[in-house]
Design a protein around this motif. Structure first.
Motif, short mmCIF file in Angstrom:
data_model
loop_
_atom_site.label_atom_id
_atom_site.label_comp_id
_atom_site.label_asym_id
_atom_site.label_seq_id
_atom_site.Cartn_x
_atom_site.Cartn_y
_atom_site.Cartn_z
N ASP A 188 -3.68 79.55 68.60
CA ASP A 188 -3.07 78.27 68.22
C ASP A 188 -2.69 77.41 69.42
O ASP A 188 -3.06 76.25 69.51
N LEU B 197 -8.00 73.69 63.33
CA LEU B 197 -8.54 74.89 63.97
C LEU B 197 -9.72 75.38 63.15
O LEU B 197 -9.59 75.58 61.95
N ARG C 148 -12.25 77.26 60.96
CA ARG C 148 -11.92 78.33 60.04
C ARG C 148 -12.32 79.69 60.60
O ARG C 148 -11.59 80.67 60.46
N SER D 167 -7.72 87.07 62.17
CA SER D 167 -7.29 87.99 61.12
C SER D 167 -8.07 89.29 61.18
O SER D 167 -7.51 90.38 61.08
N ARG E 240 1.53 75.54 57.81
CA ARG E 240 1.35 76.84 57.17
C ARG E 240 1.75 76.86 55.70
O ARG E 240 1.27 77.67 54.94
N ARG F 146 -1.79 85.53 67.97
CA ARG F 146 -2.31 84.34 67.33
C ARG F 146 -1.83 83.08 68.05
O ARG F 146 -2.60 82.17 68.32
N ARG G 229 -9.96 81.17 63.05
CA ARG G 229 -8.77 81.70 62.38
C ARG G 229 -9.10 83.05 61.75
O ARG G 229 -8.34 84.01 61.84
N GLU G 230 -10.28 83.09 61.10
CA GLU G 230 -10.66 84.34 60.43
C GLU G 230 -10.86 85.46 61.44
O GLU G 230 -10.50 86.61 61.18
#
Lengths: 448, 578
Positions: free
Chosen positions: B183, B160, B162, B169, B92, B178, B165-166
């Motif tokens: 994850d 992961l 993209r 969000s 991170r 998350r 992940r988006e």
């Protein structure tokens, strides 16, 4: 709703004022977007179009709040946007479903963080799944579904959070042609029929026909750095038919905007790296793609073709055909005006030539491209006529981002090899001018 | 194929650099200082430690087995927690990543056994003895399990997709969602395969961690490892066989009742959206999923607590601000500067003392270290050559026949999980009584401990050869040597290198137990770096121990950077199928 199926425009949702986005500092500085002004109102379906690398997806992510703008203001309903925009959601190109969750769990997962109670969650998810026509697939995992069905889950999940602004990031481009078409129709039904609480849609697309088919406004962007070049209203009444004249005229007009017009030769070629003036980035087009396209145009009696037809015949997305057209323009094989591509006499000679004749024509033309000329000059200045790949990359990355520099050098080597100007040695990553090899020369069959 | 997945999953930390950067040197220095600090603590440990008696009757074995499994499990839980925390930090934060990755890389090369005396003695200096011994064993096992798991978790976080992940969000998942929805599921397959490997490595070192002597201090913990060692000391062949049998039984049971079912279950977290035509199977998993009781237990013990956590942790709604690094306030800067300088001061002070310690080691000892390093290097080389020589034919055979693979693969996996150290007493007894050189035993033990990595990778490489390429080779009628040279060896090359990197690191580590053995008041050893470390441990010579350990770390890191990584790069550039 008006009689044509167009929606009434309402309040302003998104307002971008002079938005820019850049990455890195110093040598690594790249500018992705510059001076973007854009307003999206309630009732609008806006499509973002433009060549690869023009920053459409970045713009979409700025509006969704995934990326912060480096300059300018991003307002949502008049208030500055901070963090992820809670009133939007995205439907992704790759669906972005969690493969370890079932269809129903995927939809419910969007509701969990909102604190919707479990029973309510299940009820809403089931209703939406039914809504998009996936009744009976609730317990299926994404891997058991076809691409079209997966994207339906993507839509159901997006609608579950009832966004005001629905962002679509090329949602149909990973689907087969037929599924994409049926999904577009279904989305339009929901959107025009008012079956969803969505107030506006913003869609990034690589497909001009799709954008003309769906959107009421076509925002066209260009690259280096990304900026808006045109904002065309699309007032064709719904339902739109792809074979209608007005529809084709609109498609043609958009192609004309995106492809632009061939400039005079000096301007088209640009300057070599390191020289003053704008260095033209080599478009990533393979020799076989260029030849194929020229041959196709040569079949036309007039040596001229509508670019949208060309795109329609060969590829789905315009960004596949753009670099090929750009390369043909750069090499002087074709010129573009008002959405039409016409062969030059040289292009015609190339299209009709034998393998060897093509090589010679190509070599003669490619030597005029500043990038190639520059590589040749650098190589000839070396005693062994040999230079490492990294040296060129280092020189190019002063003017281009690393990725672009590498892609261009790839193209340059490809072209240079075909023209037999220089070659590339994989074992030590060096570009070199081949020494004359009499034995090989002799062995080559005499031309024609 | 299972083997195919292993290739990408069993990756060792591969940072980009193929040379020693300043960060590495700093890290090496840091580790040296840490060792020194431990040694100082160790020297102050109480002298007399009561020894637990190890009972050699077979009835105690179940109890001992439970004690050993308990140690392994405790270390494993620690490893999982550590992996998650470390992995998150490294993935991170850019600045954390720059430090944490090279640290991980160096720590992987550290000879774990060298640390045993340091860890035990420093813990006994501050804790009651019984607890200190248990803790020391757990820490040691932990250090043998944790690195590959950490790297795997880190790599999962970095790879992961993209858009997944988006999506997290956009749908405003907070940290809990998350972690639980994105994850952890994504990382789970890699983490699980690495767990299986880590347990195998853990058993290897457990054997050594349960019983050992430092100087005149003799430490022992009740367990399978100490049982085996004591049996060897007493020259009791029956007891040795009982011990080995118990261990094999544990490994097989764990494989069948724990790891296999988990590996089947974890398939649901696969990211590829195509169906696998040869997924792992487990009879026990089938049984559990059909059982009502198991289902009820699962609901009560696993699902319900997770739901409760969801309600507690999932509610807090957090708007994820777009990633922007906030500039630090001056107070924060000052605090950070102060902390850094304090830390630097401590490191420098300890560093100076470390140099003094190293200088106190006589020059002749350094001569022995040099000689030992060369001898051990030679042994590692021989072990690697033998491993390559036999695993390539067998691996290719298994890899090219699915039927054979179905049958042999599980056996090979179990064989790989049985710690070589368990057999060592037996091997030494046989070899010594027949008058064969201990050199043979040392190489054999290195081999037993590390050849499996090579075998697994060769199998994976063989199954990864595209069918078209095989067909073409058949059409061209390449046979015999030509077929090997044109098709098989080039395709295997990247896999072979991956396997050899892990194996050679392991072999260096294994040299500590392989080159030196004490049975029934007799010491058997050969010239070697590992033997020196063991000898220094046994005699409580901390100067020599520190010098020899640092040498080993340095040698392994340098060999990795200057030899293996270059080969790896060549393999990645020239011989990958893409």
């Amino acid at each position: 709703m008006t009689t044509h199926g167009q929606k009434q425009l309402g309040e302003v949702l998104v307002e971008l004022r002079n938005v820019g986005k850049s990455y890195g500092r110093g040598d690594k500085y790249t500018e992705a977007l510059r001076g973007i002004n854009l307003t999206i109102r309630e009732g609008e379906f806006v499509a973002l179009l433009g060549p690869s690398g023009c920053g459409k997806s970045t713009l979409l992510r700025i509006i969704a709040g995934l990326i912060a703008a480096s300059e300018g203001e991003v307002l949502y309903r008049g208030k500055p946007l901070r963090g992820v925009n809670p009133n939007t959601t995205i439907v992704f190109q790759s669906f972005a479903l969690y493969p370890w969750l079932t269809v129903q769990e995927n939809v419910e997962a969007a509701l969990e963080p909102l604190g919707v109670p479990r029973l309510e969650r299940t009820k809403r998810a089931l209703k939406l799944i039914d809504h998009v026509g996936l009744d009976g697939f609730e317990t299926a995992y994404p891997r058991e579904l076809s691409g079209g069905m997966r994207q339906k889950v993507g839509f159901a999940r997006a609608m579950a959070v009832e966004p005001e602004l629905l962002c679509l990031d090329e949602p149909f481009s990973a689907l087969d042609v037929l599924s994409a078409e049926s999904l577009r129709g279904e989305l339009m039904e929901l959107w025009l029929g008012g079956g969803i609480p969505t107030k506006a849609i913003l869609m990034v697309s690589h497909n001009i026909e799709e954008a003309v088919f769906m959107a009421d406004r076509l925002v066209i962007m260009d690259k280096n750095p990304g900026h808006i070049v045109a904002d065309l209203p699309n007032t064709l009444p719904h339902p739109r038919r792809r074979k209608e004249k007005a529809f084709l005229a609109m498609v043609d007009q958009v192609y004309g905007q995106i492809v632009g017009k061939t400039r005079p030769e000096a301007e088209e070629l640009g300057s070599a790296p390191g020289e003053p003036g704008l260095t033209r980035a080599l478009p990533p087009a393979s020799i076989s793609a260029i030849s194929g396209m020229l041959e196709r145009v040569n079949e036309e009696l007039t040596n001229k073709i509508d670019i949208y037809r060309l795109a329609d015949e060969f590829v789905n997305d315009y960004d596949e055909i753009l670099p090929i057209i750009e390369a043909a323009e750069l090499l002087g094989f074709a010129s573009v005006e008002a959405g039409d591509l016409s062969l030059t006499p040289l292009g015609q000679a190339f299209a009709e030539g034998s393998i060897q004749a093509r090589k010679e024509i190509f070599a003669a033309r490619v030597k005029r491209v500043p990038m190639i000329r520059w590589i040749l000059t650098m190589l000839k200045a070396q005693p062994e006529q040999r230079l490492s790949w990294d040296v060129f990359i280092a020189a190019l990355s002063r003017e281009f981002p690393l990725e672009v520099a590498e892609r261009q050098l790839d193209t340059a080597v490809d072209w240079g090899r075909y023209a037999e100007l220089f070659s590339y040695d994989n074992s030590d990553n060096a570009i070199f001018i081949e020494a004359e090899q009499p034995a090989l020369q002799g062995a080559r069959p005499p031309e024609n | 194929m299972e083997a195919l997945r292993r290739k990408t999953i069993f990756a060792t930390a591969q940072t980009e650099t193929a040379y020693l950067g300043w960060a590495d040197i700093l890290i090496l220095l840091g580790i040296a200082v840490a060792i020194y600090a431990g040694v100082q603590l160790a020297a102050s440990a109480p002298l007399s430690l009561a020894r637990a008696e190890i009972d050699l009757s077979p009835q105690v074995l179940p109890y001992y087995a439970l004690r050993s499994i308990g140690r392994m499990a405790a270390a494993y839980v620690l490893s999982v927690l550590f992996s998650i925390v470390y992995g998150y930090f490294a993935a991170r934060s850019r600045s954390a990543e720059r430090v944490l990755l090279p640290v991980l890389d160096v720590l992987q090369s550290v000879p774990i056994l060298s640390f045993l005396p340091v860890v035990v003695l420093s813990l006994t200096a501050i804790l009651p003895q019984a607890i200190a011994l248990e803790l020391a064993a757990i820490v040691l096992i932990f250090t043998s399990q944790v690195w590959n798991m950490t790297y795997s978790f880190y790599q999962s976080l970095r790879t992961l997709p993209r858009e997944l992940r988006e999506a997290a969000s956009v749908f405003r998942f907070n940290w809990w969602w998350r972690f639980r929805r994105v994850d952890l599921p994504f990382a789970s397959i890699g983490l699980l395969w690495n767990s299986v490997m880590s347990w195998a490595g853990g058993w290897f070192f457990l054997m050594a961690a349960e019983i050992f002597t430092v100087g005149d201090k003799d430490f022992r913990l009740p367990g399978v490892g100490s049982y085996l060692q004591e049996a060897a000391n007493a020259n009791d062949t029956t007891a040795i066989l009982y011990g080995i049998l118990t261990l094999v039984l544990i490994v097989v049971l764990l494989d069948q009742l724990l790891w296999r079912p988990l590996l089947v279950w974890v398939q649901k977290f696969k990211i590829e959206t195509v169906e696998d035509d040869n997924p792992p199977t487990s009879w026990f998993y089938e049984l559990l999923s059909r059982s009502q009781i198991a289902n009820a237990l699962n609901q009560a013990l696993i699902v319900a607590p997770i739901k409760a956590l969801d309600r507690r942790l999932g509610r807090a709604r957090r708007f994820e601000p777009a990633q922007q690094e906030q500039p630090l306030r001056w107070t924060q800067r000052l605090a950070r500067l102060l902390a850094l300088s304090l830390f630097a001061l401590i490191v420098i002070a300890l560093g100076i003392q470390l140099i003094e310690l190293l200088l106190s080691v006589p020059l002749s000892e350094y001569g022995r270290i040099l000689g030992g390093t060369l001898a051990t290097a030679l042994r590692v080389l021989v072990a690697m050559l033998i491993a390559t020589a036999w695993t390539i034919p067998l691996g290719v055979l298994i890899g090219s026949s699915p039927r054979l693979a179905n049958f042999l693969q599980p056996l090979v996996q179990i064989a790989a999980s049985i710690p070589a150290t368990a057999f060592f007493p037996l091997i030494v007894l046989v070899i010594v009584s027949n008058g064969i050189s201990l050199n043979v035993a040392a190489v054999l033990l290195m081999l037993l401990g590390t050849q499996w990595y090579v075998l697994f990778n060769v199998i994976a490489g063989t199954t990864a050869i595209p069918k078209d390429l095989r067909d073409m080779t058949n059409l061209l009628r390449f046979k015999g040597w030509n077929r090997w040279r044109k098709l098989i060896l080039p395709s295997l090359f990247p896999y072979l290198i991956t396997g050899l990197i892990t194996a050679s690191g392991g072999a260096w580590n294994a040299s500590i137990v392989a080159e030196y053995a004490e049975f029934g008041q007799q010491t058997y050893n050969v010239i070697g770096l590992g033997a020196l470390i063991s000898e220094a441990t046994a005699q409580g010579d901390f100067g020599l121990l520190t010098a020899a350990t640092l040498t080993m770390i340095l040698v392994v890191v340098i060999i990795n950077r200057y030899f293996w990584r270059r080969l790896y790069r060549l393999a990645a550039e020239r011989y990958t199928m893409e």
